[in-house]
Write a protein that holds these residues in place. Structure first.
Motif, mmCIF file in Angstrom:
data_model
loop_
_atom_site.group_PDB
_atom_site.id
_atom_site.type_symbol
_atom_site.label_atom_id
_atom_site.label_comp_id
_atom_site.label_asym_id
_atom_site.label_seq_id
_atom_site.Cartn_x
_atom_site.Cartn_y
_atom_site.Cartn_z
ATOM 1 N N THR A 15 0.765 -1.205 -0.040
ATOM 2 C CA THR A 15 -0.032 0.084 0.157
ATOM 3 C C THR A 15 0.855 1.149 0.019
ATOM 4 O O THR A 15 0.631 2.085 -0.840
ATOM 5 C CB THR A 15 -0.785 -0.122 1.210
ATOM 6 O OG1 THR A 15 -1.854 -1.151 1.139
ATOM 7 C CG2 THR A 15 -1.836 1.102 1.220
ATOM 8 N N LEU A 16 2.019 1.121 0.977
ATOM 9 C CA LEU A 16 2.763 2.440 0.907
ATOM 10 C C LEU A 16 4.150 2.115 0.308
ATOM 11 O O LEU A 16 4.575 2.756 -0.281
ATOM 12 C CB LEU A 16 3.042 2.721 2.225
ATOM 13 C CG LEU A 16 1.971 3.116 3.260
ATOM 14 C CD1 LEU A 16 2.506 3.142 4.802
ATOM 15 C CD2 LEU A 16 1.339 4.336 2.756
ATOM 16 N N TRP A 17 4.607 0.744 0.235
ATOM 17 C CA TRP A 17 5.739 0.424 -0.546
ATOM 18 C C TRP A 17 5.797 -0.935 -0.960
ATOM 19 O O TRP A 17 4.800 -1.824 -0.741
ATOM 20 C CB TRP A 17 6.945 0.343 0.504
ATOM 21 C CG TRP A 17 6.548 -0.219 1.900
ATOM 22 C CD1 TRP A 17 6.723 -1.626 2.115
ATOM 23 C CD2 TRP A 17 6.571 0.289 3.062
ATOM 24 N NE1 TRP A 17 6.473 -1.817 3.556
ATOM 25 C CE2 TRP A 17 6.451 -0.565 4.176
ATOM 26 C CE3 TRP A 17 6.563 1.591 3.605
ATOM 27 C CZ2 TRP A 17 6.195 -0.649 5.593
ATOM 28 C CZ3 TRP A 17 6.404 1.995 4.967
ATOM 29 C CH2 TRP A 17 6.661 0.973 5.748
ATOM 30 N N VAL A 102 13.836 0.117 0.948
ATOM 31 C CA VAL A 102 12.173 0.448 0.893
ATOM 32 C C VAL A 102 11.961 1.043 -0.341
ATOM 33 O O VAL A 102 12.659 2.171 -0.735
ATOM 34 C CB VAL A 102 11.794 1.037 2.145
ATOM 35 C CG1 VAL A 102 10.114 1.329 2.008
ATOM 36 C CG2 VAL A 102 11.923 0.127 3.448
ATOM 37 N N GLU A 103 11.226 0.674 -1.220
ATOM 38 C CA GLU A 103 10.831 0.966 -2.404
ATOM 39 C C GLU A 103 9.448 1.682 -2.349
ATOM 40 O O GLU A 103 8.408 1.011 -2.546
ATOM 41 C CB GLU A 103 10.822 0.252 -3.677
ATOM 42 C CG GLU A 103 10.471 0.770 -4.942
ATOM 43 C CD GLU A 103 10.598 -0.197 -6.168
ATOM 44 O OE1 GLU A 103 9.934 0.040 -7.212
ATOM 45 O OE2 GLU A 103 11.161 -1.433 -5.781
ATOM 46 N N LEU A 104 9.043 3.067 -2.305
ATOM 47 C CA LEU A 104 7.919 3.438 -1.968
ATOM 48 C C LEU A 104 7.082 3.423 -3.365
ATOM 49 O O LEU A 104 7.801 3.726 -4.331
ATOM 50 C CB LEU A 104 7.889 5.049 -1.515
ATOM 51 C CG LEU A 104 8.501 5.274 -0.634
ATOM 52 C CD1 LEU A 104 8.396 6.871 0.060
ATOM 53 C CD2 LEU A 104 8.004 4.576 0.892
ATOM 54 N N ASP A 137 10.752 2.403 9.721
ATOM 55 C CA ASP A 137 11.976 3.354 9.939
ATOM 56 C C ASP A 137 12.678 3.752 8.804
ATOM 57 O O ASP A 137 13.162 4.857 8.479
ATOM 58 C CB ASP A 137 13.070 2.671 10.988
ATOM 59 C CG ASP A 137 12.507 2.358 12.307
ATOM 60 O OD1 ASP A 137 11.516 3.113 12.476
ATOM 61 O OD2 ASP A 137 13.181 1.717 12.902
ATOM 62 N N ASN A 138 12.912 2.718 7.746
ATOM 63 C CA ASN A 138 13.798 3.066 6.805
ATOM 64 C C ASN A 138 12.785 3.917 5.388
ATOM 65 O O ASN A 138 13.384 4.334 4.417
ATOM 66 C CB ASN A 138 14.330 1.711 6.086
ATOM 67 C CG ASN A 138 15.313 1.187 6.924
ATOM 68 O OD1 ASN A 138 15.959 1.963 7.846
ATOM 69 N ND2 ASN A 138 15.563 -0.054 6.792
ATOM 70 N N SER A 139 11.664 3.844 5.717
ATOM 71 C CA SER A 139 10.594 4.326 4.548
ATOM 72 C C SER A 139 10.797 5.848 4.618
ATOM 73 O O SER A 139 10.386 6.444 3.506
ATOM 74 C CB SER A 139 9.372 4.150 4.779
ATOM 75 O OG SER A 139 8.904 4.524 6.094
ATOM 76 N N GLY A 140 10.985 6.557 5.625
ATOM 77 C CA GLY A 140 10.939 7.860 5.690
ATOM 78 C C GLY A 140 9.594 8.625 5.992
ATOM 79 O O GLY A 140 9.405 9.657 5.481
ATOM 80 N N LEU A 141 8.627 7.815 6.163
ATOM 81 C CA LEU A 141 7.547 8.144 6.343
ATOM 82 C C LEU A 141 6.805 8.182 7.693
ATOM 83 O O LEU A 141 5.494 8.736 7.830
ATOM 84 C CB LEU A 141 6.303 7.142 5.611
ATOM 85 C CG LEU A 141 6.860 6.923 4.002
ATOM 86 C CD1 LEU A 141 5.729 5.895 3.791
ATOM 87 C CD2 LEU A 141 6.297 8.132 3.317
ATOM 88 N N ALA A 142 7.658 7.613 8.595
ATOM 89 C CA ALA A 142 7.041 7.496 10.049
ATOM 90 C C ALA A 142 6.623 8.801 10.825
ATOM 91 O O ALA A 142 5.478 8.679 11.654
ATOM 92 C CB ALA A 142 8.144 6.855 10.942
ATOM 93 N N HIS A 143 7.007 9.869 10.251
ATOM 94 C CA HIS A 143 6.700 11.213 11.051
ATOM 95 C C HIS A 143 5.358 11.603 10.584
ATOM 96 O O HIS A 143 4.801 12.454 11.182
ATOM 97 C CB HIS A 143 7.718 12.202 10.478
ATOM 98 C CG HIS A 143 7.702 12.665 9.123
ATOM 99 N ND1 HIS A 143 8.196 11.724 8.167
ATOM 100 C CD2 HIS A 143 7.044 13.578 8.449
ATOM 101 C CE1 HIS A 143 8.352 12.386 6.834
ATOM 102 N NE2 HIS A 143 7.569 13.419 6.963
ATOM 103 N N HIS A 144 4.817 11.026 9.523
ATOM 104 C CA HIS A 144 3.300 11.415 9.269
ATOM 105 C C HIS A 144 2.301 10.561 10.236
ATOM 106 O O HIS A 144 1.213 11.313 9.982
ATOM 107 C CB HIS A 144 3.024 10.912 7.829
ATOM 108 C CG HIS A 144 3.931 11.555 6.502
ATOM 109 N ND1 HIS A 144 3.902 12.889 6.562
ATOM 110 C CD2 HIS A 144 4.729 11.268 5.748
ATOM 111 C CE1 HIS A 144 4.519 13.223 5.532
ATOM 112 N NE2 HIS A 144 5.476 12.339 5.082
#
Length: 230
Positions: A15-17, A102-104, A137-144
């Motif tokens: 869904t995200l990656w 991770v491939e978004l 952690d590796n996705s760069g999306l956690a802060h959302h």
């Protein structure tokens, strides 16, 4: 009409990656190993699917369980245990699903950035705790996301726990994912709305029939379309 001030609960894998495509590549290499030239690859794949389904029910998900399923299928199809070199190859195939970056999926980062100021975003994913957390952690999306929830299985009980722990109002909460079996049906069973975004490489064991007349399910063709509705 766009809905504001909603709780949007996102699935992660596929869904995200990208996720299942890695399994598919490993499985193709496995079938090369166990199937003789001109052999029945579909029958071999069917056996692997059966073993994976059984192991998922008792052992869960992730690279370790996948490696065990490959080894069990190898022994069944070859009528012997894997020799050392073969066992090493099976281990490498299992490890390959977690080794890449991770491939978004296209437009995910931009769409989440646009949605986060208007809504409360949560992440709900199933699988091995360490593997899933590493991807987050590796996705760069956690802060959302206001919170991240990694569970062994995304069943009806998991959705009821999430509703209780996060004090969610079902009528303004949406589960967003690619799996009819894990994302849509149990979420609807718990009273949540849902957004189904199919992925061409969704795991075959995640297939399930959706009711086309269910008005509580929004069907989209791409992640970016979320911005038009939320």
């Amino acid at each position: 009409m766009r809905r504001d001030n909603q709780v949007l609960v996102f699935d992660a894998d596929d869904t995200l990656w990208e996720n299942n495509i890695r399994f598919e590549r490993a499985i193709e290499a496995f079938l090369d190993l166990v199937t003789a030239p001109g052999g029945d690859r579909l029958a071999a794949r069917s056996e692997l699917d059966r073993i994976e389904a059984a192991n998922a029910r008792t052992l869960g998900y992730g690279a370790k369980v996948f490696g065990q399923s490959l080894a069990e299928c190898f022994a069944l199809l070859r009528q012997r245990e894997a020799e050392r070199a073969e066992a090493l190859l099976l281990a490498e195939l299992a490890a390959s699903i977690t080794s890449a970056e991770v491939e978004l999926i296209p437009d995910v980062a931009e769409t989440l950035a646009a949605l986060a100021p208007r809504h409360r975003l949560l992440l709900l994913t199933k699988g091995d705790l360490a593997e899933q957390q590493a991807k987050v952690d590796n996705s760069g999306l956690a802060h959302h996301f206001r919170s991240v929830h990694i569970v062994p299985e995304k069943d009806l009980a998991a959705y009821h726990r999430l509703i209780g722990e996060q004090e969610l109002l079902p009528e303004s909460t949406w589960m967003i994912g690619n799996s009819a079996k894990s994302d849509i049906l149990p979420a609807r069973g718990a009273g949540l709305n849902a957004v189904f975004i199919p992925h061409q490489h969704t795991w075959v064991l995640e297939d399930a029939e959706l009711d086309p007349a269910d008005s509580g399910v929004l069907h989209l063709s791409a992640f970016a379309e979320l911005g038009e509705h939320f």
